[in-house]
Design a protein around this motif. Structure first.
Motif, PDB file in Angstrom:
ATOM      1  N   ASP A  44     -30.458  60.369 139.746  1.00 22.26           N
ATOM      2  CA  ASP A  44     -31.156  61.367 140.571  1.00 22.26           C
ATOM      3  C   ASP A  44     -32.667  61.137 140.661  1.00 22.26           C
ATOM      4  OD1 ASP A  44     -28.834  62.721 141.243  1.00 22.26           O
ATOM      5  OD2 ASP A  44     -28.950  64.042 139.509  1.00 22.26           O
ATOM      6  N   GLY A  47     -35.310  59.910 145.120  1.00 21.67           N
ATOM      7  CA  GLY A  47     -36.442  60.516 145.815  1.00 21.67           C
ATOM      8  C   GLY A  47     -37.771  59.949 145.352  1.00 21.67           C
ATOM      9  N   THR A  48     -37.857  59.619 144.079  1.00 26.70           N
ATOM     10  CA  THR A  48     -39.073  59.017 143.533  1.00 26.70           C
ATOM     11  C   THR A  48     -39.316  57.640 144.143  1.00 26.70           C
ATOM     12  OG1 THR A  48     -38.680  60.182 141.460  1.00 26.70           O
ATOM     13  CG2 THR A  48     -40.249  58.369 141.404  1.00 26.70           C
ATOM     14  N   ILE A  50     -38.225  56.623 147.100  1.00 26.71           N
ATOM     15  CA  ILE A  50     -38.583  56.827 148.500  1.00 26.71           C
ATOM     16  C   ILE A  50     -40.044  57.261 148.611  1.00 26.71           C
ATOM     17  CG2 ILE A  50     -38.116  58.186 150.574  1.00 26.71           C
ATOM     18  CD1 ILE A  50     -35.171  58.316 149.636  1.00 26.71           C
ATOM     19  N   THR A  51     -40.465  58.137 147.716  1.00 25.74           N
ATOM     20  CA  THR A  51     -41.855  58.592 147.712  1.00 25.74           C
ATOM     21  C   THR A  51     -42.808  57.430 147.459  1.00 25.74           C
ATOM     22  OG1 THR A  51     -41.168  60.753 146.892  1.00 25.74           O
ATOM     23  CG2 THR A  51     -43.488  60.177 146.636  1.00 25.74           C
ATOM     24  N   VAL A  86     -35.515  63.672 153.698  1.00 26.63           N
ATOM     25  CA  VAL A  86     -34.477  63.036 152.873  1.00 26.63           C
ATOM     26  C   VAL A  86     -34.723  63.350 151.399  1.00 26.63           C
ATOM     27  CG1 VAL A  86     -33.565  60.810 152.077  1.00 26.63           C
ATOM     28  CG2 VAL A  86     -33.921  61.216 154.517  1.00 26.63           C
ATOM     29  N   ILE A  87     -35.978  63.290 150.974  1.00 21.36           N
ATOM     30  CA  ILE A  87     -36.316  63.602 149.584  1.00 21.36           C
ATOM     31  C   ILE A  87     -35.968  65.055 149.274  1.00 21.36           C
ATOM     32  CG2 ILE A  87     -38.232  63.867 147.968  1.00 21.36           C
ATOM     33  CD1 ILE A  87     -39.534  61.458 149.498  1.00 21.36           C
ATOM     34  N   ALA A  88     -36.286  65.969 150.193  1.00 24.61           N
ATOM     35  CA  ALA A  88     -35.976  67.385 149.986  1.00 24.61           C
ATOM     36  C   ALA A  88     -34.469  67.597 149.868  1.00 24.61           C
ATOM     37  CB  ALA A  88     -36.558  68.227 151.111  1.00 24.61           C
ATOM     38  N   LEU A  90     -32.247  65.370 148.918  1.00 26.44           N
ATOM     39  CA  LEU A  90     -31.796  64.791 147.646  1.00 26.44           C
ATOM     40  C   LEU A  90     -32.119  65.707 146.470  1.00 26.44           C
ATOM     41  CD1 LEU A  90     -32.772  61.032 148.091  1.00 26.44           C
ATOM     42  CD2 LEU A  90     -30.469  61.998 148.035  1.00 26.44           C
ATOM     43  N   LYS A  91     -33.225  66.412 146.527  1.00 22.56           N
ATOM     44  CA  LYS A  91     -33.595  67.321 145.437  1.00 22.56           C
ATOM     45  C   LYS A  91     -32.690  68.549 145.420  1.00 22.56           C
ATOM     46  CE  LYS A  91     -37.123  65.086 143.847  1.00 22.56           C
ATOM     47  NZ  LYS A  91     -37.171  64.500 142.532  1.00 22.56           N
TER      48      LYS A  91
END
Length: 93
Positions: A44, A47-48, A50-51, A86-88, A90-91
């Motif tokens: 998980d 997202g990191t 991608i950021t 996408v990050i949101a 995934l979170k």
């Protein structure tokens, strides 16, 4: 004409994000790229990644602005917004 310019910017933003992710993985990861991506999905922290990759979007964005290619810069911004969505997602999942 405008849609083409925005599409070029969007694809440039996506490409820059992917390249940024790969650079981040190659610098900071001790395992292979595929293994890092697999572990990031399982752990998980995709997202990191991608950021970290999205940071590279600053380069084409400001280059397009400097060249007064505003629609291409808008496309890069749209790619950055898509990465944020996408990050949101995934979170939340």
């Amino acid at each position: 004409m405008i849609k083409k310019e925005i599409s070029i910017g969007f694809l440039t933003g996506l490409f820059a994000n992917i390249i940024g992710m790969l650079i981040y993985i190659l610098i900071f990861s001790e395992v292979s790229v595929s293994q890092t991506i697999t572990e990031s999905i399982e752990g998980d922290f995709m997202g990191t990644l991608i950021t970290a990759g999205a940071i590279l979007n600053f380069l084409p964005f400001f280059v397009f602005l400097k060249k007064e290619q505003h629609y291409r810069a808008r496309g890069v911004l749209m790619a950055s917004i898509m990465a944020a969505l996408v990050i949101a997602i995934l979170k939340l999942v």
